[in-house]
Write a protein that holds these residues in place. Sequence first.
Motif, PDB file in Angstrom:
ATOM      1  N   PHE A 179       0.902  21.097  -2.546  1.00  0.00           N
ATOM      2  CA  PHE A 179       1.488  20.066  -1.698  1.00  0.00           C
ATOM      3  C   PHE A 179       0.399  19.127  -1.195  1.00  0.00           C
ATOM      4  N   THR A 180       0.828  17.993  -0.694  1.00  0.00           N
ATOM      5  CA  THR A 180      -0.049  17.074   0.025  1.00  0.00           C
ATOM      6  C   THR A 180       0.795  16.430   1.109  1.00  0.00           C
ATOM      7  N   LYS A 181       0.141  15.760   2.039  1.00  0.00           N
ATOM      8  CA  LYS A 181       0.902  15.080   3.076  1.00  0.00           C
ATOM      9  C   LYS A 181       0.449  13.645   3.194  1.00  0.00           C
ATOM     10  N   ILE A 182       1.408  12.810   3.579  1.00  0.00           N
ATOM     11  CA  ILE A 182       1.156  11.385   3.782  1.00  0.00           C
ATOM     12  C   ILE A 182       1.651  11.045   5.170  1.00  0.00           C
ATOM     13  N   SER A 183       0.808  10.415   5.957  1.00  0.00           N
ATOM     14  CA  SER A 183       1.167  10.022   7.308  1.00  0.00           C
ATOM     15  C   SER A 183       2.215   8.925   7.282  1.00  0.00           C
ATOM     16  N   HIS A 184       3.088   8.925   8.277  1.00  0.00           N
ATOM     17  CA  HIS A 184       4.076   7.852   8.415  1.00  0.00           C
ATOM     18  C   HIS A 184       3.424   6.573   8.922  1.00  0.00           C
ATOM     19  N   GLY A 185       2.361   6.703   9.679  1.00  0.00           N
ATOM     20  CA  GLY A 185       1.738   5.561  10.347  1.00  0.00           C
ATOM     21  C   GLY A 185       1.060   4.596   9.405  1.00  0.00           C
ATOM     22  N   GLY A 186       0.847   3.388   9.893  1.00  0.00           N
ATOM     23  CA  GLY A 186       0.078   2.407   9.146  1.00  0.00           C
ATOM     24  C   GLY A 186       0.853   1.627   8.105  1.00  0.00           C
ATOM     25  N   GLY A 187       2.144   1.820   8.010  1.00  0.00           N
ATOM     26  CA  GLY A 187       2.933   1.050   7.052  1.00  0.00           C
ATOM     27  C   GLY A 187       2.491   1.284   5.622  1.00  0.00           C
ATOM     28  N   GLY A 188       2.275   0.215   4.886  1.00  0.00           N
ATOM     29  CA  GLY A 188       1.901   0.321   3.488  1.00  0.00           C
ATOM     30  C   GLY A 188       0.430   0.102   3.251  1.00  0.00           C
ATOM     31  N   LYS A 189      -0.378   0.439   4.238  1.00  0.00           N
ATOM     32  CA  LYS A 189      -1.814   0.199   4.114  1.00  0.00           C
ATOM     33  C   LYS A 189      -2.426   0.940   2.934  1.00  0.00           C
ATOM     34  N   THR A 190      -3.527   0.401   2.455  1.00  0.00           N
ATOM     35  CA  THR A 190      -4.273   1.005   1.365  1.00  0.00           C
ATOM     36  C   THR A 190      -4.932   2.291   1.849  1.00  0.00           C
ATOM     37  N   LEU A 191      -4.926   3.308   1.002  1.00  0.00           N
ATOM     38  CA  LEU A 191      -5.528   4.591   1.343  1.00  0.00           C
ATOM     39  C   LEU A 191      -7.048   4.524   1.214  1.00  0.00           C
ATOM     40  N   SER A 192      -7.745   5.137   2.151  1.00  0.00           N
ATOM     41  CA  SER A 192      -9.209   5.171   2.100  1.00  0.00           C
ATOM     42  C   SER A 192      -9.661   6.195   1.064  1.00  0.00           C
ATOM     43  N   ASP A 193     -10.910   6.061   0.628  1.00  0.00           N
ATOM     44  CA  ASP A 193     -11.471   7.017  -0.335  1.00  0.00           C
ATOM     45  C   ASP A 193     -11.480   8.430   0.236  1.00  0.00           C
ATOM     46  N   ALA A 194     -11.770   8.550   1.533  1.00  0.00           N
ATOM     47  CA  ALA A 194     -11.806   9.871   2.170  1.00  0.00           C
ATOM     48  C   ALA A 194     -10.417  10.521   2.147  1.00  0.00           C
ATOM     49  N   LEU A 195      -9.384   9.734   2.422  1.00  0.00           N
ATOM     50  CA  LEU A 195      -8.024  10.274   2.417  1.00  0.00           C
ATOM     51  C   LEU A 195      -7.589  10.650   1.010  1.00  0.00           C
ATOM     52  N   VAL A 196      -7.947   9.837   0.029  1.00  0.00           N
ATOM     53  CA  VAL A 196      -7.626  10.151  -1.365  1.00  0.00           C
ATOM     54  C   VAL A 196      -8.304  11.457  -1.772  1.00  0.00           C
TER      55      VAL A 196
END
Length: 76
Positions: free
Chosen positions: A40-57
């Motif tokens: 599994f992985t999780k994606i935050s609801h916050g930030g709308g459609g912002k681009t994902l950072s390298d750290a989050l990826v």
Amino acid sequence: MSKSRAEVEKSLRKKGFHPRQGDHTYLIYFTAEGRKTRVFTKISHGGGGKTLSDALVARMASQVRLRKQAFLALVD
């Protein structure tokens, strides 16, 4: 990586990940036979459609037990 949260979620859903809502959207992988896995992985609801950072990826890749490059290939 220049993908938005929505693009990543859409791509993973096409690959067999199913959402579970809560404080975050959890994407849980199901096999082709419909069996729930521990991946599994999780994606935050916050930030709308912002681009994902390298750290989050990198963190998402780790959650699905892949290296970052393999995760990016999966999303593409």
